[in-house]
Design a protein around this motif. Sequence first.
Motif, PDB file in Angstrom:
ATOM      1  N   SER A 146    -103.209 106.980  50.793  1.00  0.00           N
ATOM      2  CA  SER A 146    -103.049 107.662  49.067  1.00  0.00           C
ATOM      3  C   SER A 146    -104.145 106.815  47.954  1.00  0.00           C
ATOM      4  N   PRO A 147    -105.078 107.049  47.374  1.00  0.00           N
ATOM      5  CA  PRO A 147    -105.514 105.878  46.855  1.00  0.00           C
ATOM      6  C   PRO A 147    -104.799 105.631  45.921  1.00  0.00           C
ATOM      7  N   LEU A 148    -103.988 106.304  45.091  1.00  0.00           N
ATOM      8  CA  LEU A 148    -103.744 105.418  44.180  1.00  0.00           C
ATOM      9  C   LEU A 148    -102.433 104.187  45.195  1.00  0.00           C
ATOM     10  N   MET A 149    -101.463 104.266  45.640  1.00  0.00           N
ATOM     11  CA  MET A 149    -100.769 104.082  46.760  1.00  0.00           C
ATOM     12  C   MET A 149    -101.828 102.069  47.353  1.00  0.00           C
ATOM     13  N   ALA A 150    -103.312 102.751  47.939  1.00  0.00           N
ATOM     14  CA  ALA A 150    -103.761 101.835  48.477  1.00  0.00           C
ATOM     15  C   ALA A 150    -104.118 100.144  46.924  1.00  0.00           C
ATOM     16  N   ASN A 151    -104.912 101.251  46.090  1.00  0.00           N
ATOM     17  CA  ASN A 151    -105.399 100.422  44.735  1.00  0.00           C
ATOM     18  C   ASN A 151    -104.385  99.690  44.446  1.00  0.00           C
ATOM     19  N   GLY A 152    -102.773 100.615  44.317  1.00  0.00           N
ATOM     20  CA  GLY A 152    -101.849  99.734  43.641  1.00  0.00           C
ATOM     21  C   GLY A 152    -101.144  98.346  44.530  1.00  0.00           C
ATOM     22  N   ALA A 153    -101.213  98.563  46.187  1.00  0.00           N
ATOM     23  CA  ALA A 153    -100.891  97.653  46.658  1.00  0.00           C
ATOM     24  C   ALA A 153    -101.701  96.530  46.812  1.00  0.00           C
ATOM     25  N   SER A 154    -103.138  96.602  47.081  1.00  0.00           N
ATOM     26  CA  SER A 154    -104.396  95.805  46.934  1.00  0.00           C
ATOM     27  C   SER A 154    -104.535  95.038  45.163  1.00  0.00           C
ATOM     28  N   MET A 155    -104.356  95.398  44.248  1.00  0.00           N
ATOM     29  CA  MET A 155    -104.043  95.418  42.885  1.00  0.00           C
ATOM     30  C   MET A 155    -103.524  94.140  42.646  1.00  0.00           C
ATOM     31  N   LEU A 156    -101.706  94.430  43.143  1.00  0.00           N
ATOM     32  CA  LEU A 156    -100.928  93.868  43.128  1.00  0.00           C
ATOM     33  C   LEU A 156    -101.151  92.434  42.922  1.00  0.00           C
ATOM     34  N   ALA A 157    -101.586  92.872  44.812  1.00  0.00           N
ATOM     35  CA  ALA A 157    -101.989  91.510  45.741  1.00  0.00           C
ATOM     36  C   ALA A 157    -102.552  90.649  45.174  1.00  0.00           C
ATOM     37  N   GLY A 158    -103.476  91.601  44.893  1.00  0.00           N
ATOM     38  CA  GLY A 158    -105.194  90.457  44.241  1.00  0.00           C
ATOM     39  C   GLY A 158    -105.260  89.502  43.426  1.00  0.00           C
ATOM     40  N   GLY A 159    -103.662  90.348  42.760  1.00  0.00           N
ATOM     41  CA  GLY A 159    -104.220  89.660  40.926  1.00  0.00           C
ATOM     42  C   GLY A 159    -102.964  88.502  41.118  1.00  0.00           C
ATOM     43  N   MET A 160    -102.063  88.802  42.354  1.00  0.00           N
ATOM     44  CA  MET A 160    -101.125  87.429  42.288  1.00  0.00           C
ATOM     45  C   MET A 160    -102.080  86.552  43.134  1.00  0.00           C
ATOM     46  N   LEU A 161    -103.488  86.317  43.650  1.00  0.00           N
ATOM     47  CA  LEU A 161    -104.122  85.504  44.428  1.00  0.00           C
ATOM     48  C   LEU A 161    -105.015  84.887  43.317  1.00  0.00           C
ATOM     49  N   ALA A 162    -105.593  85.997  41.992  1.00  0.00           N
ATOM     50  CA  ALA A 162    -106.325  85.624  40.758  1.00  0.00           C
ATOM     51  C   ALA A 162    -105.439  84.779  39.956  1.00  0.00           C
ATOM     52  N   LEU A 163    -104.608  84.856  39.526  1.00  0.00           N
ATOM     53  CA  LEU A 163    -103.741  84.104  38.751  1.00  0.00           C
ATOM     54  C   LEU A 163    -102.831  82.962  39.167  1.00  0.00           C
ATOM     55  N   GLY A 164    -102.770  83.131  40.377  1.00  0.00           N
ATOM     56  CA  GLY A 164    -102.402  81.711  41.405  1.00  0.00           C
ATOM     57  C   GLY A 164    -103.527  80.882  40.996  1.00  0.00           C
ATOM     58  N   HIS A 165    -104.583  80.789  41.718  1.00  0.00           N
ATOM     59  CA  HIS A 165    -105.752  80.294  41.261  1.00  0.00           C
ATOM     60  C   HIS A 165    -106.357  79.978  39.615  1.00  0.00           C
ATOM     61  N   SER A 166    -105.842  81.029  39.209  1.00  0.00           N
ATOM     62  CA  SER A 166    -106.138  80.049  37.649  1.00  0.00           C
ATOM     63  C   SER A 166    -105.115  78.913  37.368  1.00  0.00           C
ATOM     64  N   PHE A 167    -104.027  79.378  37.898  1.00  0.00           N
ATOM     65  CA  PHE A 167    -102.639  78.294  37.717  1.00  0.00           C
ATOM     66  C   PHE A 167    -103.351  76.790  38.062  1.00  0.00           C
ATOM     67  N   ALA A 168    -104.235  76.835  39.373  1.00  0.00           N
ATOM     68  CA  ALA A 168    -104.626  76.104  40.258  1.00  0.00           C
ATOM     69  C   ALA A 168    -105.896  74.617  39.302  1.00  0.00           C
TER      70      ALA A 168
END
Length: 230
Positions: A146-168
């Motif tokens: 489902s689009p909700l599942m695909a977007n939710g999982a990718s946003m969660l992982a992509g958001g963690m990547l972006a926050l990690g990049h910001s923290f660095a």
Amino acid sequence: MLLAGVILLGYQFFVKKQTFSIGRQAWWRLLLLAFFNIYLTNVFEFWGLRYLTSFKTCFIYSLSPFLSALFSYFLFTEKLTSKKWMGLIVGFLGFLPILLSQTSNEEETGHFLMFSWAELAVMMAAICSVYGWIILKQLVNENQMSPLMANGASMLAGGMLALGHSFAVEEWNPFPVTNYPVFFECTVLLILISNLICYNLYGTLLKRYSATFMSFAGFTTPLFTALFGW
């Protein structure tokens, strides 16, 4: 993205009562979707927005139909007739006058050939975004996700990547925010309008329409951006 991902996955798990059974191919595509459509797209776009007007940023994003057609040609061996190739070339040439007109803010970023680095960053955002929508279409149509599942999982992982990049690379003391009322207001609006409504509406429409047609519909975005910017 991180908060929106939590909301979407929580809705799937607690309201829809859906289990998260994902195959190996789907996992790989989810990671690609998170990396390209969420992390890289937004990092390039927001950096470019520091130096470009909102209108020019969306105008560059209108390259999406050309990029989508090229991706479909190389990835899915979709045929492009001579008329289509001619249309792509003429359309791309039509972008050059806007790309060649630059503001003083753009000049600060330096140049590579005839383009500023800010323009190239937004071009990369458009490329990553189009590739991400193609991956999303594969997840929805081929992996029956489902689009909700695909977007939710990718946003969660992509958001963690972006926050990690910001923290660095950014100053966290305790957070890299100076105006909290505006930050929270814009964050809530971004999550509601962009992440919860637009991303999922786009994913739902990809069930019925091709990625190229959806990108073509994006030609209207510079018009609305110019209106809202004004």
